[in-house]
Design a protein around this motif. Structure first.
Motif, PDB file in Angstrom:
ATOM      1  N   LYS A 173       0.816  -1.221   0.000  1.00 17.30           N
ATOM      2  CA  LYS A 173       0.000   0.000   0.000  1.00 17.30           C
ATOM      3  C   LYS A 173       0.845   1.265   0.000  1.00 17.30           C
ATOM      4  N   THR A 174       2.067   1.169   0.499  1.00 21.26           N
ATOM      5  CA  THR A 174       2.944   2.348   0.501  1.00 21.26           C
ATOM      6  C   THR A 174       3.869   2.364  -0.711  1.00 21.26           C
ATOM      7  N   ARG A 175       3.684   1.422  -1.620  1.00 18.49           N
ATOM      8  CA  ARG A 175       4.545   1.345  -2.813  1.00 18.49           C
ATOM      9  C   ARG A 175       3.716   1.439  -4.097  1.00 18.49           C
ATOM     10  N   GLY A 176       2.655   2.238  -4.013  1.00 16.12           N
ATOM     11  CA  GLY A 176       1.905   2.540  -5.221  1.00 16.12           C
ATOM     12  C   GLY A 176       0.664   1.715  -5.447  1.00 16.12           C
ATOM     13  N   LEU A 177       0.390   0.709  -4.619  1.00 16.14           N
ATOM     14  CA  LEU A 177      -0.740  -0.182  -4.863  1.00 16.14           C
ATOM     15  C   LEU A 177      -1.870   0.065  -3.870  1.00 16.14           C
ATOM     16  N   ILE A 306      14.637   5.776   9.598  1.00 15.37           N
ATOM     17  CA  ILE A 306      14.342   5.250   8.266  1.00 15.37           C
ATOM     18  C   ILE A 306      13.256   4.181   8.353  1.00 15.37           C
ATOM     19  N   ASP A 307      13.361   3.294   9.342  1.00 14.38           N
ATOM     20  CA  ASP A 307      12.360   2.230   9.497  1.00 14.38           C
ATOM     21  C   ASP A 307      10.974   2.812   9.730  1.00 14.38           C
ATOM     22  N   GLU A 308      10.894   3.812  10.589  1.00 17.83           N
ATOM     23  CA  GLU A 308       9.591   4.408  10.886  1.00 17.83           C
ATOM     24  C   GLU A 308       9.042   5.184   9.692  1.00 17.83           C
ATOM     25  N   LEU A 326       7.565  -3.577  10.092  1.00 18.38           N
ATOM     26  CA  LEU A 326       6.925  -2.291  10.385  1.00 18.38           C
ATOM     27  C   LEU A 326       6.525  -1.626   9.071  1.00 18.38           C
ATOM     28  N   ILE A 327       5.261  -1.292   8.927  1.00 17.17           N
ATOM     29  CA  ILE A 327       4.827  -0.580   7.731  1.00 17.17           C
ATOM     30  C   ILE A 327       5.240   0.881   7.848  1.00 17.17           C
ATOM     31  N   GLY A 328       5.746   1.433   6.757  1.00 16.14           N
ATOM     32  CA  GLY A 328       6.193   2.820   6.779  1.00 16.14           C
ATOM     33  C   GLY A 328       5.030   3.787   6.709  1.00 16.14           C
ATOM     34  N   ILE A 329       5.299   5.030   7.055  1.00 22.61           N
ATOM     35  CA  ILE A 329       4.254   6.058   6.980  1.00 22.61           C
ATOM     36  C   ILE A 329       4.318   6.813   5.652  1.00 22.61           C
ATOM     37  N   LEU A 330       5.378   6.571   4.868  1.00 22.59           N
ATOM     38  CA  LEU A 330       5.525   7.249   3.582  1.00 22.59           C
ATOM     39  C   LEU A 330       5.134   6.317   2.455  1.00 22.59           C
ATOM     40  N   GLY A 331       4.233   6.793   1.587  1.00 20.14           N
ATOM     41  CA  GLY A 331       3.818   6.035   0.420  1.00 20.14           C
ATOM     42  C   GLY A 331       4.028   6.840  -0.843  1.00 20.14           C
ATOM     43  N   VAL A 332       4.332   6.147  -1.928  1.00 19.28           N
ATOM     44  CA  VAL A 332       4.560   6.801  -3.218  1.00 19.28           C
ATOM     45  C   VAL A 332       3.688   6.124  -4.264  1.00 19.28           C
ATOM     46  N   ASP A 333       2.957   6.913  -5.038  1.00 21.19           N
ATOM     47  CA  ASP A 333       2.093   6.374  -6.085  1.00 21.19           C
ATOM     48  C   ASP A 333       2.893   6.018  -7.324  1.00 21.19           C
ATOM     49  N   ASP A 334       2.345   5.090  -8.120  1.00 26.12           N
ATOM     50  CA  ASP A 334       2.892   4.850  -9.451  1.00 26.12           C
ATOM     51  C   ASP A 334       2.821   6.135 -10.260  1.00 26.12           C
ATOM     52  N   CYS A 335       3.824   6.372 -11.081  1.00 28.20           N
ATOM     53  CA  CYS A 335       3.865   7.564 -11.927  1.00 28.20           C
ATOM     54  C   CYS A 335       3.745   7.128 -13.385  1.00 28.20           C
ATOM     55  N   HIS A 428       2.778  10.502  -0.103  1.00 31.38           N
ATOM     56  CA  HIS A 428       1.798  10.643   0.976  1.00 31.38           C
ATOM     57  C   HIS A 428       2.405  10.204   2.303  1.00 31.38           C
ATOM     58  N   LEU A 429       2.229  11.012   3.317  1.00 36.50           N
ATOM     59  CA  LEU A 429       2.688  10.681   4.666  1.00 36.50           C
ATOM     60  C   LEU A 429       1.486  10.460   5.574  1.00 36.50           C
ATOM     61  N   ASP A 430       1.412   9.274   6.148  1.00 39.80           N
ATOM     62  CA  ASP A 430       0.352   8.941   7.094  1.00 39.80           C
ATOM     63  C   ASP A 430       0.769   9.446   8.476  1.00 39.80           C
ATOM     64  N   LEU A 431       0.568  10.749   8.681  1.00 41.18           N
ATOM     65  CA  LEU A 431       1.030  11.350   9.933  1.00 41.18           C
ATOM     66  C   LEU A 431       0.217  10.875  11.136  1.00 41.18           C
ATOM     67  N   ALA A 432      -1.026  10.458  10.902  1.00 45.33           N
ATOM     68  CA  ALA A 432      -1.835   9.944  12.010  1.00 45.33           C
ATOM     69  C   ALA A 432      -1.173   8.705  12.615  1.00 45.33           C
ATOM     70  N   ARG A 433      -0.619   7.859  11.759  1.00 38.89           N
ATOM     71  CA  ARG A 433       0.059   6.663  12.258  1.00 38.89           C
ATOM     72  C   ARG A 433       1.350   7.029  12.990  1.00 38.89           C
ATOM     73  N   LEU A 434       2.089   7.967  12.432  1.00 37.07           N
ATOM     74  CA  LEU A 434       3.339   8.384  13.068  1.00 37.07           C
ATOM     75  C   LEU A 434       3.067   9.026  14.424  1.00 37.07           C
ATOM     76  N   GLU A 435       2.039   9.879  14.497  1.00 39.78           N
ATOM     77  CA  GLU A 435       1.684  10.515  15.766  1.00 39.78           C
ATOM     78  C   GLU A 435       1.237   9.479  16.796  1.00 39.78           C
ATOM     79  N   LYS A 436       0.585   8.431  16.307  1.00 41.43           N
ATOM     80  CA  LYS A 436       0.025   7.421  17.197  1.00 41.43           C
ATOM     81  C   LYS A 436       1.108   6.538  17.826  1.00 41.43           C
TER      82      LYS A 436
END
Length: 535
Positions: A173-177, A306-308, A326-335, A428-436
């Motif tokens: 989900k964080t790698r474009g899918l 980096i892991d987080e 650990l799932i990352g909080i940063l995701g990148v869409d396919d371009c 996209h950064l899932d800041l809600a997860r990082l804050e949590k």
């Protein structure tokens, strides 16, 4: 005792894949390591468990782990729970399996880990994944049994999130899918089961449909804290990702993927972009913290912050204990490239014969280059001259160090996209997860990302294939950010334009992030020194 049910809500609609999707099944096949889920009829499908897990996870996101341990929490009451004493109940939400209709054209994506020391493919870190292409649709059927109408509020929030495309399903989900969106036309039925009139209407299927616009007008919806970045860019050199298979007339072809309207387009997978951003972020952290890489690949990429930010794979320690991933909080869409191509005609380019003698049966013989020009022109829907301005076959050869001539068997060709325009890169950064889970790393993580983006905008991070051979250099035209709900960084909320040197960001914001970054470096360096002394 049977459960008390006063009202039954039924939602019937369709979800559309805004990006490719992978939901894995048991086993694999000869074509790929990570195969798609297949039901008993042999059709691809999205299991109801996968949808339910993603939906419950999204509804749980705003709440802390301690809050979710409460038995009377709305999420637990709606989706079911079981405490340590074995008390609990099953979910009041039923989600059906979603079978993929028609005959979807399955694509194969390759993934590979890069050894941080050699820069080549890491040992045992290559895999292939089957994906459902962007644009496929599948049914969504949800049934909610509740005691009172107010319990349906969480369900309406879920539908609003699906309308906005905020929820992702499946793997990577964080790698474009995994991004899905609820198509506008869907039905909501209300079955009133606590009185004779309502039960009679339900049995006869009369006057059950509810108006969605009326229902959502009373719901306050705010997406969880997030930071979205949009990077408009253009290639300065040929930019492409190598396709899994080789061509015939041309050995190495750019990767393509299906989109809406049954077209195919050139694509740079989100996993590829995320990989180069991660590698550069690792270099920054290892440099400022004076930390060396390990010998094994998974140990090399294990790094604090980096892991987080980017995620971490699970691995086995020397004492045989399993370190959880650990799932990352940063995701990148396919371009995707903006140039549409016909799938059948592009297949003809891939299979263009190499030897012009294969065309001897024709009235007019042509060589393979002329034949390739014609097929490219047909695939790109433009004339031959313009087609070769967009895509050019380039010949490459290794030189024999003894003779100074071409090395035997080392000549190959690449079909390089030269004049192809590309869509913006979405991050996209899932800041809600990082804050949590890692609130203390919120500001250092954003600071590190901005440093990486600054270097990317200054052409220090090439992307795609052949980056050490004159390919992959990009020019950033504009960077924009949209953020909401970011705590302790009010200046970041809202829409902002970001200059290549970050100069147009709020001075107070830059000062705050700089201080947080320096504090994290100091703390991390001290931790590394203690670990080295203990070892």
């Amino acid at each position: 005792m049977a459960r008390q049910i006063h009202t039954r809500w039924k939602i019937t609609g369709r979800l559309k894949a805004e990006t490719p999707i992978h939901v894995g099944g048991m086993g694999g096949d000869a074509d790929t390591d990570l195969a798609l889920a297949v039901n008993g009829k042999g059709n691809y499908y999205i299991p109801g468990t996968s949808l339910a897990g993603a939906f419950r996870g999204w509804l749980s996101k705003p709440f802390s782990k301690k809050e979710l341990e409460a038995i009377d929490h709305p999420v637990n009451q709606l989706w079911g729970f079981q405490d340590r004493q074995g008390n609990g109940h099953a979910s009041f939400v039923i989600i059906d399996d979603a079978e993929i209709g028609g005959d979807p054209q399955i694509e194969i994506r390759e993934g590979v880990g890069i050894d941080r020391d050699t820069g080549a493919a890491a040992d045992k870190a290559k895999y292939s994944r089957a994906i459902l292409p962007k644009g496929v649709t599948f049914p969504l059927k949800i049934t909610l049994d509740c005691k009172k109408d107010s319990e349906a509020t969480e369900l309406w929030k879920l539908l609003l999130a699906l309308e906005n495309g905020d929820i992702r399903i499946g793997a990577a989900k964080t790698r474009g899918l995994g991004k899905v969106k609820l198509i506008e036309k869907f039905e909501i039925e209300k079955h009133q089961l606590n009185n004779a009139d309502g039960l009679f209407k339900s049995l006869l299927n009369q006057d059950l449909e509810e108006d969605w616009s009326t229902l959502k007008a009373n719901i306050t919806y705010q997406s969880p804290a997030k930071l979205d970045l949009c990077i408009n860019w253009q290639p300065k050199d040929p930019v492409m990702v190598k396709a899994e298979g080789d061509g015939i007339a041309v050995d190495i072809l750019p990767l393509v993927s299906r989109v809406a309207n049954n077209d195919v387009r050139f694509v740079i997978p989100g996993s590829s972009i995320k990989g180069v951003l991660r590698a550069h972020a690792e270099r920054i952290v290892r440099t400022v913290c004076e930390k060396d890489t390990g010998d094994k690949f998974l140990k090399q990429v294990q790094l604090s912050l980096i892991d987080e930010l980017f995620g971490a794979a699970s691995y086995k320690r020397k004492n045989q204990e399993i370190e959880t991933g650990l799932i990352g909080i940063l995701g990148v869409d396919d371009c995707y490239g903006t140039l549409p191509m016909n799938p059948e005609h592009w297949a003809a380019v891939e299979n263009a014969p190499k030897d012009h003698r294969e065309f001897a049966g024709r009235s007019v013989q042509t060589d393979e280059l002329t034949e390739l020009k014609g097929r490219l022109s047909t695939a790109l829907k433009i004339d031959e001259t313009e087609a070769f301005k967009k895509l050019q076959p380039a010949m490459h050869v290794a030189i024999d160090r003894w003779t100074g001539g071409a090395a035997d068997g080392m000549l190959y060709s690449v079909l390089e996209p030269i004049g192809v325009d590309w869509e913006p890169i979405g991050i996209h950064l899932d800041l809600a997860r990082l804050e949590k889970y890692h609130f203390d790393l919120l500001q250092p993580a954003i600071a590190l990302l901005l440093l990486v983006l600054r270097d990317f905008a200054n052409r220090k991070i090439p992307i795609g294939y052949g980056t050490n051979r004159g390919m992959g250099t990009v020019e950033v035209i504009e960077m924009q950010s949209i953020a909401n709900g970011v705590k302790n960084l009010d200046q970041l909320n809202g829409e902002h334009s970001i200059a290549n040197n970050l100069s147009d960001l709020d001075p107070q914001l830059l000062e705050q992030l700089t201080e947080a970054w320096r504090d994290w470096i100091k703390s991390s360096t001290q931790t590394n020194q203690k670990e080295e002394q203990a070892a």
